[in-house]
Write an enzyme that holds these catalytic residues in place. Structure first.
Site, PDB file in Angstrom:
ATOM      1  N   LYS A   1      21.450 -11.131  19.622  1.00  0.00           N
ATOM      2  CA  LYS A   1      21.419 -10.299  18.471  1.00  0.00           C
ATOM      3  C   LYS A   1      21.424  -8.900  19.274  1.00  0.00           C
ATOM      4  O   LYS A   1      21.170  -8.323  20.005  1.00  0.00           O
ATOM      5  CB  LYS A   1      19.783 -10.249  17.962  1.00  0.00           C
ATOM      6  CG  LYS A   1      19.674  -9.581  16.771  1.00  0.00           C
ATOM      7  CD  LYS A   1      17.982 -10.034  16.280  1.00  0.00           C
ATOM      8  CE  LYS A   1      17.906  -8.952  14.968  1.00  0.00           C
ATOM      9  NZ  LYS A   1      16.452  -9.249  14.447  1.00  0.00           N
TER      10      LYS A   1
ATOM     11  N   SER B   1      16.187 -10.074   9.426  1.00  0.00           N
ATOM     12  CA  SER B   1      17.192  -9.255  10.101  1.00  0.00           C
ATOM     13  C   SER B   1      18.266  -9.885  10.880  1.00  0.00           C
ATOM     14  O   SER B   1      19.248  -9.653  10.997  1.00  0.00           O
ATOM     15  CB  SER B   1      16.608  -7.992  10.651  1.00  0.00           C
ATOM     16  OG  SER B   1      15.949  -8.542  11.912  1.00  0.00           O
TER      17      SER B   1
ATOM     18  N   SER C   1      11.756 -12.054  10.500  1.00  0.00           N
ATOM     19  CA  SER C   1      12.962 -12.043  10.622  1.00  0.00           C
ATOM     20  C   SER C   1      13.903 -13.341  11.578  1.00  0.00           C
ATOM     21  O   SER C   1      15.044 -12.985  11.680  1.00  0.00           O
ATOM     22  CB  SER C   1      13.451 -10.770  11.303  1.00  0.00           C
ATOM     23  OG  SER C   1      13.013  -9.532  10.555  1.00  0.00           O
TER      24      SER C   1
END
EC number: 6.3.5.7
Length: 491
Positions: free
Chosen positions: A78, A157, A181
């Site tokens: 990420k 997210s 998330s």
């Protein structure tokens, strides 16, 4: 040979060790999928050379008998984790071009364990969002499609991570979870994801959103894969003052779906009036599956659950407004300096150009609730309610060992459907936020499909530091759900 990109992390690791294929073959297969899936926009930066270098090192290590725990396994990272020599942006223009000269503790642990990096995954800007539509580099698209053909959100997210895993662009990925998330995007795309106890994984080198809530975690297709990845991410870090100085358990070795002697609580507050009947039906199935695994089901109450969302959306923006004050155009990242402008003008111009609308919204909310005259009325009150929410869980865990809830109030929704209504977007976190406020380990796994053929997730919440219990209950559900559905390839 079986399509290597359909293999799980455990299958890649074991097959590579047994000589069934080389690490280079695995990496090349995933790299080819990434190249063919640009439409999903899951990656901000692709790093095929780094992945191949790690693969060649793994092949050499196998020949010499010096294998590491994740040798031969390529993963996605990420874009919130700082990676030395590779751009890290948190999906924001204000950090575009920022190339860290250091490595986050979590990513360093994974590289030390032998994993290779396929690239930096797209996400909501500064991890603020529930649909992956706030990224400065364009929204990520789910590999799943609506029945009417509309593009769907992969959740947020960590939407780049969830989309990439579901589309077989990587076998696993890192995520971060501040209010859901990891878990919500896992639910939306039919994969699994675990947020460990706050402090299990170091926050050092992770671009901060809300420091008392942010926690790195694992995302993959199976419970076992999550246990493997998390085992190699977690551990004490003296550079992080919130890091827990505790040994990392052998979660994979401890996996067991036998829940005899365990009590699982069903919190009544998670079944509000108007709950989606398909979510409720899946929850009931989950209860039956846990009973079949030997667990005793008990009813529990978490009375302050109704205050979790407003509490979160005071505390998280308050911490964000403080953390994001460092992005001013002086030291790193974007700088906007109008002709004849002074220092204050540069601050304003840089932040106006670099931050997206959702980031600006949360900074404004956070600044407001921390301001003189409103601090006690909002922020102090929210901190008190947070304590009450944590006490609710403590009380519940005197009656049970684990909790079972839905992960999200619905299946994935269409891109653009809720973008104009921030409150409707924030409600996507209604089932995940309470565990985050209490710092508890929690995991989402796919339980089935709704009537439109889209994935729905179940969530297991555990006591502090009981990742093993969470993983074991999730494994019991996984075995009984038998979820094998995947998105039909359209990209």
């Amino acid at each position: 040979m079986t399509d290597l990109t359909n293999l799980t992390v455990a299958e890649i690791r074991d097959g590579f060790r047994d000589g069934e294929f080389s690490a280079r073959e695995v990496t090349e297969a995933f790299s080819a999928n990434i190249a063919a899936a640009k439409t999903l926009n899951a990656f901000i930066v692709e790093t095929p050379d780094a992945a191949l270098a790690a693969a060649d090192a793994a092949d050499a290590a196998r020949a010499s008998g010096a294998l590491k725990p994740l040798s031969g396994v390529p993963i996605g990272m990420k874009d919130l984790f700082c990676t030395q020599g590779t751009q890290t942006t948190a999906a924001s223009h204000i950090l575009e071009g920022f190339v860290p000269q250091y490595e986050s503790t979590v990513s360093a642990k994974l590289w030390s364990a032998g994993a290779g990096m396929l690239g930096k995954l797209n996400m909501d800007q500064f991890a603020m969002g529930s649909s992956n539509e706030t990224s400065a580099f364009g929204n990520v698209v789910s590999p799943w499609k609506a029945a009417d053909g509309k593009a769907l959100t992969p959740g947020g997210s960590s939407g780049g991570s969830s989309s990439a895993i579901a589309a077989r662009l990587c076998p696993a990925a890192t995520g971060t979870d501040t209010g859901g998330s990891i878990r919500q995007p896992a639910s939306f795309t039919g994969i699994s994801g675990i947020k460990p106890t706050y402090g299990r994984c170091s926050r050092w080198g992770i671009v901060a959103f809300a420091s008392s809530l942010d926690q790195a975690g694992a995302m993959a297709r199976t419970v076992r894969d999550n246990a493997i990845l998390l085992e190699n991410m977690a551990g004490f870090d003296p550079k992080d003052s919130t890091s827990l100085d505790l040994p990392v358990p052998q979660w994979e070795a401890g996996l067991s779906s036998d829940l005899r002697g365990k009590k699982v609580g069903i919190p009544k507050e998670y079944r509000p009036d108007g709950l989606n009947p398909e979510i409720a039906a899946l929850w009931d199935k989950g209860v039956a599956w846990l009973k079949d695994a030997g667990a005793e089901i008990v009813d529990v109450s978490l009375p302050h659950t109704q205050y979790a969302l407003p509490t979160y959306y005071i505390i998280a923006p308050a911490e964000a407004s403080s953390n994001l004050a460092r992005y001013d155009g002086v030291r790193y990242g974007q700088r906007v300096l109008p002709d004849g402008a002074g220092l204050q003008d540069m601050y304003a111009a840089t932040r106006a150009a670099g931050f997206g609308d959702e980031v600006k919204r949360r900074i404004m909310i956070g600044t407001y609730v921390l301001s003189a005259g409103f601090y006690d009325a909002y922020y102090t009150q929210a901190c008190k309610v947070r304590t009450l929410i944590a006490r609710d869980f403590e009380q519940a865990f005197t009656q049970c060992d684990l909790l079972l809830t839905p992960t999200a109030p619905s299946a994935a929704f269409a891109l653009g459907e809720k973008q104009a209504d921030p409150l409707a977007m924030y409600l996507n976190d209604v089932f995940t936020v309470p565990a985050s406020l209490a710092g508890l380990p929690a995991m989402s796994l796919p339980g089935g499909l709704d009537s439109a053929g889209l994935p729905l997730g179940l969530q297991i919440i555990g006591r502090p530091l009981d990742e093993q219990g969470v993983l074991n209950a999730s494994l019991a559900l996984e075995e009984r759900a038998g979820f094998t559905a995947r998105a039909e390839k359209w990209w």
